[in-house]
Design a protein around this motif. Structure first.
Motif, PDB file in Angstrom:
ATOM      1  N   ILE A 181       0.858  -1.179   0.000  1.00 13.09           N
ATOM      2  CA  ILE A 181       0.000   0.000   0.000  1.00 13.09           C
ATOM      3  C   ILE A 181       0.896   1.231   0.000  1.00 13.09           C
ATOM      4  O   ILE A 181       2.046   1.197   0.440  1.00 13.09           O
ATOM      5  CB  ILE A 181      -0.958   0.037   1.223  1.00 13.09           C
ATOM      6  CG1 ILE A 181      -0.168   0.181   2.521  1.00 13.09           C
ATOM      7  CG2 ILE A 181      -1.862  -1.179   1.252  1.00 13.09           C
ATOM      8  CD1 ILE A 181      -1.056   0.486   3.723  1.00 13.09           C
ATOM      9  N   ALA A 182       0.355   2.324  -0.471  1.00 14.91           N
ATOM     10  CA  ALA A 182       1.086   3.592  -0.485  1.00 14.91           C
ATOM     11  C   ALA A 182       0.880   4.294   0.850  1.00 14.91           C
ATOM     12  O   ALA A 182      -0.151   4.106   1.514  1.00 14.91           O
ATOM     13  CB  ALA A 182       0.575   4.467  -1.624  1.00 14.91           C
ATOM     14  N   PRO A 183       1.824   5.125   1.272  1.00 12.08           N
ATOM     15  CA  PRO A 183       1.666   5.829   2.546  1.00 12.08           C
ATOM     16  C   PRO A 183       0.373   6.629   2.634  1.00 12.08           C
ATOM     17  O   PRO A 183      -0.240   6.695   3.709  1.00 12.08           O
ATOM     18  CB  PRO A 183       2.897   6.751   2.570  1.00 12.08           C
ATOM     19  CG  PRO A 183       3.926   6.024   1.783  1.00 12.08           C
ATOM     20  CD  PRO A 183       3.163   5.346   0.675  1.00 12.08           C
ATOM     21  N   GLY A 184      -0.072   7.202   1.503  1.00 15.64           N
ATOM     22  CA  GLY A 184      -1.294   7.994   1.536  1.00 15.64           C
ATOM     23  C   GLY A 184      -2.529   7.187   1.908  1.00 15.64           C
ATOM     24  O   GLY A 184      -3.544   7.747   2.348  1.00 15.64           O
ATOM     25  N   GLN A 185      -2.463   5.851   1.748  1.00 18.32           N
ATOM     26  CA  GLN A 185      -3.608   5.005   2.078  1.00 18.32           C
ATOM     27  C   GLN A 185      -3.760   4.774   3.587  1.00 18.32           C
ATOM     28  O   GLN A 185      -4.777   4.226   4.021  1.00 18.32           O
ATOM     29  CB  GLN A 185      -3.480   3.649   1.368  1.00 18.32           C
ATOM     30  CG  GLN A 185      -3.582   3.733  -0.150  1.00 18.32           C
ATOM     31  CD  GLN A 185      -3.370   2.370  -0.788  1.00 18.32           C
ATOM     32  OE1 GLN A 185      -2.266   2.044  -1.237  1.00 18.32           O
ATOM     33  NE2 GLN A 185      -4.412   1.563  -0.821  1.00 18.32           N
ATOM     34  N   LEU A 186      -2.780   5.169   4.361  1.00 20.10           N
ATOM     35  CA  LEU A 186      -2.850   4.922   5.811  1.00 20.10           C
ATOM     36  C   LEU A 186      -4.039   5.625   6.457  1.00 20.10           C
ATOM     37  O   LEU A 186      -4.530   5.195   7.504  1.00 20.10           O
ATOM     38  CB  LEU A 186      -1.543   5.376   6.485  1.00 20.10           C
ATOM     39  CG  LEU A 186      -0.278   4.605   6.096  1.00 20.10           C
ATOM     40  CD1 LEU A 186       0.942   5.218   6.762  1.00 20.10           C
ATOM     41  CD2 LEU A 186      -0.408   3.133   6.485  1.00 20.10           C
ATOM     42  N   ILE A 187      -4.525   6.698   5.833  1.00 15.16           N
ATOM     43  CA  ILE A 187      -5.651   7.427   6.416  1.00 15.16           C
ATOM     44  C   ILE A 187      -6.986   6.733   6.141  1.00 15.16           C
ATOM     45  O   ILE A 187      -8.024   7.158   6.657  1.00 15.16           O
ATOM     46  CB  ILE A 187      -5.709   8.880   5.875  1.00 15.16           C
ATOM     47  CG1 ILE A 187      -5.957   8.884   4.359  1.00 15.16           C
ATOM     48  CG2 ILE A 187      -4.427   9.627   6.230  1.00 15.16           C
ATOM     49  CD1 ILE A 187      -6.183  10.282   3.785  1.00 15.16           C
TER      50      ILE A 187
END
Length: 307
Positions: A181-187
């Motif tokens: 997953i990309a870091p932006g998906q952590l939210i």
């Protein structure tokens, strides 16, 4: 009154002979005589009668002999105590450690130390990083072990090991099937996190900052006070978490958790001591033993536990 004067007095009293007592103590006879005279003069008490060429205890001297022997015995006991403490034959070592370290990294080191120095009592207290720092700062703990960096000039920090933080989810979580997953998906997920002040939480928040993700954008559904509680909540299907690979390893192996392929930073395990307090030999020895053991890093790819 000095211990040396007491030693001379007891030696003379036991031998009833000044020359023999001086020889036993490796003193000149004049030095022994001077010590006895100083005791008698200072306290206005006659300790010996001189009968011809002999000396014998007065009644006062006989009573004083009992107390003098007791004082010398206590002095010898105190000297022995210091010797044993210095030689790690007895003593107490109060240690405070954060949860991940206390539960997964520290025990093997305590076992090794205890086997080598069985006379040292190890007292371990577990808290979060902030609590451990407070204990060392206040002099309650001789040695602290934490996962987070502490910006306090009163505390010395010594890197003793490395640890890998990983993101894990339950088997039913949408991320469980993703290769990465990309870091932006952590939210996009709910999160179960440790309490503020814990080293694990601090490292995760620092990683978010590096990713450019505001902490306020993370949906913290549960905030729990222990690694085991956090792990259990995620196993039960509540969101995602970031925990030490050593904490996650048993659940990963059992299939209760899935590791998410996103790189989080390694973190250091630190020993902390107060810069103005003398470290005990026991604390120094344990620290040396911990530093001498090679650290086995957790692999983010396989989630394996340390040896």
């Amino acid at each position: 009154m000095t211990l040396e004067q007491l030693r001379v007095f007891v030696a003379v009293a036991e031998r009833q002979h000044m020359t023999q007592a001086a020889a036993a103590l490796n003193l000149a006879q004049s030095a022994a005589s001077t010590a006895i005279a100083a005791l008698e003069a200072r306290h206005g008490a006659k300790l010996f009668n001189r009968v011809g060429r002999r000396i014998e205890l007065t009644q006062t001297g006989a009573l004083f002999l009992v107390e003098a022997r007791a004082v010398l015995a206590r002095a010898e006991a105190a000297e022995l105590l210091l010797s044993e403490l210095g030689g790690l034959k007895r003593g107490t070592l109060p240690i405070h450690a954060s949860q991940t370290i206390a539960s997964y990294w520290l025990p093997r080191h305590l076992v090794a130390f205890r086997r080598k120095y069985p006379g040292i009592e190890l007292h371990l207290t577990v808290g979060n990083t902030a609590q451990v720092a407070d204990a060392v700062r206040d002099g309650i703990a001789a040695l602290g072990l934490v996962e987070g960096v502490i910006a306090d000039p009163a505390l010395e920090m010594i890197n003793v090991a490395r640890d890998q933080l990983v993101v894990v989810v339950g088997p039913e979580h949408p991320w469980a099937l993703h290769s990465d997953i990309a870091p932006g998906q952590l939210i996009q997920s709910e999160w179960v996190l440790r309490e503020p002040g814990s080293g694990t939480r601090s490292v995760f928040e620092a990683a978010l900052k590096d990713f450019g993700i505001p902490l306020a954008s993370i949906n913290v559904a549960l905030q729990l006070p222990s690694n085991e509680a956090v792990r259990a909540a995620v196993e039960a299907g509540m969101g995602a978490t970031a925990i030490s690979a050593s904490v996650a390893a048993p659940s990963l192996e059992a299939g209760l958790l899935r590791q998410v392929a996103i790189k989080l930073p390694e973190r250091a395990f630190y020993a902390i001591r107060h810069v103005e307090r003398s470290a005990s030999q026991a604390a120094d020895t344990l620290l040396a033993m911990m530093s001498a053991v090679p650290n086995v890093k957790q692999s983010q790819a396989d989630g394996s536990a340390p040896g």
